[in-house]
Design a protein around this motif. Structure first.
Motif, PDB file in Angstrom:
ATOM      1  N   ASP A  83       0.424  -1.115   0.040  1.00  0.00           N
ATOM      2  CA  ASP A  83       0.108  -0.039  -0.038  1.00  0.00           C
ATOM      3  C   ASP A  83       1.340   1.107  -0.456  1.00  0.00           C
ATOM      4  OD1 ASP A  83      -2.717   1.138   0.556  1.00  0.00           O
ATOM      5  OD2 ASP A  83      -1.502   1.810   1.660  1.00  0.00           O
ATOM      6  N   ARG A  89      -3.321  -2.262  -7.005  1.00  0.00           N
ATOM      7  CA  ARG A  89      -4.781  -2.194  -5.806  1.00  0.00           C
ATOM      8  C   ARG A  89      -5.345  -3.871  -5.404  1.00  0.00           C
ATOM      9  NH1 ARG A  89      -4.294   1.782  -2.276  1.00  0.00           N
ATOM     10  NH2 ARG A  89      -6.315   1.798  -1.833  1.00  0.00           N
ATOM     11  N   ALA A 142     -16.375  -0.055   5.915  1.00  0.00           N
ATOM     12  CA  ALA A 142     -16.852  -0.420   5.102  1.00  0.00           C
ATOM     13  C   ALA A 142     -18.179   1.501   5.579  1.00  0.00           C
ATOM     14  CB  ALA A 142     -17.986  -1.279   4.417  1.00  0.00           C
ATOM     15  N   GLN A 145     -16.740   4.983   5.273  1.00  0.00           N
ATOM     16  CA  GLN A 145     -17.141   5.125   3.497  1.00  0.00           C
ATOM     17  C   GLN A 145     -18.322   4.958   2.609  1.00  0.00           C
ATOM     18  OE1 GLN A 145     -13.788   2.762   1.654  1.00  0.00           O
ATOM     19  NE2 GLN A 145     -11.992   3.115   3.762  1.00  0.00           N
ATOM     20  N   LYS A 147     -20.214   2.644   2.438  1.00  0.00           N
ATOM     21  CA  LYS A 147     -20.415   1.447   1.170  1.00  0.00           C
ATOM     22  C   LYS A 147     -21.050   0.375   2.051  1.00  0.00           C
ATOM     23  CE  LYS A 147     -16.168   1.498  -0.676  1.00  0.00           C
ATOM     24  NZ  LYS A 147     -14.196   1.183  -1.151  1.00  0.00           N
ATOM     25  N   GLU A 294      -9.114  -1.852   6.745  1.00  0.00           N
ATOM     26  CA  GLU A 294      -8.905  -0.270   5.491  1.00  0.00           C
ATOM     27  C   GLU A 294      -9.191  -0.815   4.807  1.00  0.00           C
ATOM     28  OE1 GLU A 294      -8.473   4.555   5.900  1.00  0.00           O
ATOM     29  OE2 GLU A 294      -7.161   2.667   7.921  1.00  0.00           O
ATOM     30  N   TYR A 295      -7.637  -1.776   3.950  1.00  0.00           N
ATOM     31  CA  TYR A 295      -7.501  -1.753   3.406  1.00  0.00           C
ATOM     32  C   TYR A 295      -8.312  -2.878   2.454  1.00  0.00           C
ATOM     33  CZ  TYR A 295      -2.825  -0.155   4.675  1.00  0.00           C
ATOM     34  OH  TYR A 295      -1.665   0.265   4.730  1.00  0.00           O
ATOM     35  N   VAL A 297     -11.508  -2.428   1.919  1.00  0.00           N
ATOM     36  CA  VAL A 297     -12.586  -1.955   1.991  1.00  0.00           C
ATOM     37  C   VAL A 297     -12.157  -1.518   0.807  1.00  0.00           C
ATOM     38  CG1 VAL A 297     -14.410  -0.385   2.422  1.00  0.00           C
ATOM     39  CG2 VAL A 297     -13.776  -2.360   4.042  1.00  0.00           C
ATOM     40  N   GLN A 298     -11.503  -0.579   1.323  1.00  0.00           N
ATOM     41  CA  GLN A 298     -10.594   0.457  -0.187  1.00  0.00           C
ATOM     42  C   GLN A 298     -10.191  -0.036  -0.855  1.00  0.00           C
ATOM     43  OE1 GLN A 298      -7.262   2.693   1.733  1.00  0.00           O
ATOM     44  NE2 GLN A 298      -8.094   4.236   3.075  1.00  0.00           N
ATOM     45  N   THR A 299     -10.205  -1.611  -1.278  1.00  0.00           N
ATOM     46  CA  THR A 299      -9.551  -2.073  -2.165  1.00  0.00           C
ATOM     47  C   THR A 299     -10.608  -3.136  -3.049  1.00  0.00           C
ATOM     48  OG1 THR A 299      -7.827  -3.654  -1.286  1.00  0.00           O
ATOM     49  CG2 THR A 299      -7.101  -1.923  -2.145  1.00  0.00           C
ATOM     50  N   ASP A 302     -11.421  -2.379  -7.027  1.00  0.00           N
ATOM     51  CA  ASP A 302     -10.224  -2.281  -7.860  1.00  0.00           C
ATOM     52  C   ASP A 302      -9.576  -3.912  -7.565  1.00  0.00           C
ATOM     53  OD1 ASP A 302      -9.779   0.388  -7.327  1.00  0.00           O
ATOM     54  OD2 ASP A 302      -8.591   0.523  -5.632  1.00  0.00           O
TER      55      ASP A 302
END
Length: 447
Positions: A83, A89, A142, A145, A147, A294-295, A297-299, A302
């Motif tokens: 990261d 990603r 999530a 953010q 989601k 967190e990683y 949820v963010q990726t 992608d």
């Protein structure tokens, strides 16, 4: 730090010298996770002259190397490096997902260590709270953010994987390994969990049915949200009552069998984490889970685009399988040993905790955060949940098991997984499809 004056801690994952009350406080989750622990040799550490350094190294070795999943720990720093240095990603997502597997097992281990100091009641509450910490933390990130669909998908996937994959694999493997033995389990515990799962199903179904029967979206949005929040409060009250039932009034129904083959992991007297060192390790592990969550949820989107797999399939199928691999493996191991009460305790207990505690807690948390999250999991998702719960209830109604029951549950999970695999619905189009579904049903009734 650990102390040699505390002889009643775990040795190599097995109970040694614990009081009868503490021994009886062990649940199926504790027994399941202990099956993946291994002996840590402290020969080199014991030669360190400095006492505090020796205790720290002993605790470090026991926490990091005291599990058969320790080989996956390098995935945690690799995910952080990937990261920080801008790797693809999907790689960050995959490494984070792998890193969550040993962390979830170690949280269970550390929770159990702390429970030895706090007593069976507080320890039971701690286990009930941290039993599905990974799912709860992923859901909160999530939510932060916004989601919401990822939250719903991941929690639904946890329930389905426990009811169909874990329980099905346990019954199937247990039946194959014990073909000439009649496998029986305590129906009383299964009945309690089945009732709570049916209550959860009702609370999940009503918002969806309410939306379909409403005149228009503008009229039904707020009432559905209010109904979901009220239902969530009811579910949390029911779960609190379940904890009282499990930890106080009917504790004997949920006590796990003790293993007689303690020599499986070997003997030895290594030092285990004490209360404060265990608490510090627990905070550290939770922080690591939070970072990796967190990683994830963010990726996740992608990874979905790169792999050509829908977000719904990743959230419902991949996340629960990898994230709870340690607990799932433990349940299957005990099924091989014809200890179905432990396997059922893990599968049904986790499904009950997710549906009756984590899901409504997320709705209430979203309410506090000013986010509109309801219990409407859409028609396809709610239908899959309903059929799964009904099939499981029928499967467990006679108190006996054989491999055919497990095979049916596994096949049902495969069909549901295939359904979400072919589903390519983007997250931002779900609400539009919900409106279209309701409009189509309205047109059918008018015709």
């Amino acid at each position: 730090m650990a102390s040699s004056r505390e002889p009643w801690l775990l040795e190599n994952g097995n109970l040694k010298g614990l009081s009868k009350e503490i021994r009886h406080g062990r649940t199926a989750h504790n027994m399941s996770s202990s099956s993946l622990r291994k002996k840590s040799h402290l020969t080199l550490v014991s030669k360190v002259p400095c006492r505090k350094l020796r205790q720290f190294l002993a605790n470090l070795q026991e926490v990091i190397l005291g599990t058969k999943l320790s080989v996956l720990f390098p995935a945690i720093p690799l995910a952080i490096v990937a990261d920080c240095y801008g790797f693809a990603r999907p790689w960050v997502f995959a490494l984070s997902l792998l890193g969550l597997t040993p962390l979830a097992e170690r949280v269970s281990f550390l929770t159990e260590q702390i429970a030895y100091y706090t007593g069976p009641t507080v320890g039971g509450l701690l286990n009930a709270t941290c039993g599905n910490a990974t799912e709860l933390i992923i859901a909160i990130f999530a939510l932060s953010q916004r989601k919401i669909d990822v939250v719903k998908y991941s929690l639904l996937g946890s329930v389905l994987s426990n009811l169909l994959l874990v329980l099905g694999t346990s019954l199937f493997c247990g039946g194959i390994a014990n073909l000439r033995l009649e496998q029986k389990f305590d129906r009383r515990q299964a009945d309690v969990n089945s009732l709570l799962l049916l209550l959860a199903l009702l609370c999940h179904s009503l918002p969806m049915l309410f939306r379909m029967s409403g005149a228009s979206d503008a009229v039904t949005v707020n009432p559905i949200l209010q109904l979901s929040r009220a239902s969530s409060i009811v579910m949390l009250i029911a779960y609190l009552s379940y904890l009282i039932f499990q930890l106080f009034t009917h504790r004997q129904l949920f006590e796990a069998q003790e293993e007689s083959d303690n020599d499986e992991n070997g003997g030895g007297g290594e030092e285990e984490p004490g209360f404060w060192s265990g608490f510090i390790w627990l905070v550290g592990m939770t922080a690591a889970i939070s970072l990796l969550s967190e990683y994830v949820v963010q990726t996740i989107e992608d990874a979905s685009d790169s792999w050509g797999i829908s977000v719904s399939f990743i959230s419902i199928i991949l996340l629960p399988i990898v994230g709870n691999a340690a607990e799932h493996a433990g349940a299957i191991i005990f099924a091989f040993k014809n200890k179905l009460n432990i396997s059922l305790g893990v599968a049904l207990g986790s499904a009950t905790q997710i549906s009756m505690f984590v899901v409504p807690l997320c709705v209430i948390t979203a309410w506090i955060m000013g986010i509109k999250m309801d219990l409407n999991f859409n028609l396809l998702e709610t239908g899959s949940l309903a059929l799964s719960i009904i099939v499981v209830v029928f499967t467990l109604q006679d108190g006996t098991s054989h491999y055919m029951k497990g095979l049916v549950l596994l096949l049902l999970y495969i069909v549901i997984g295939a359904c979400f695999y072919v589903s390519k619905t983007p997250l931002n189009q779900l609400s539009t499809i919900n409106s279209g579904t309701k409009a189509a049903i309205d047109r059918i009734f008018r015709a």
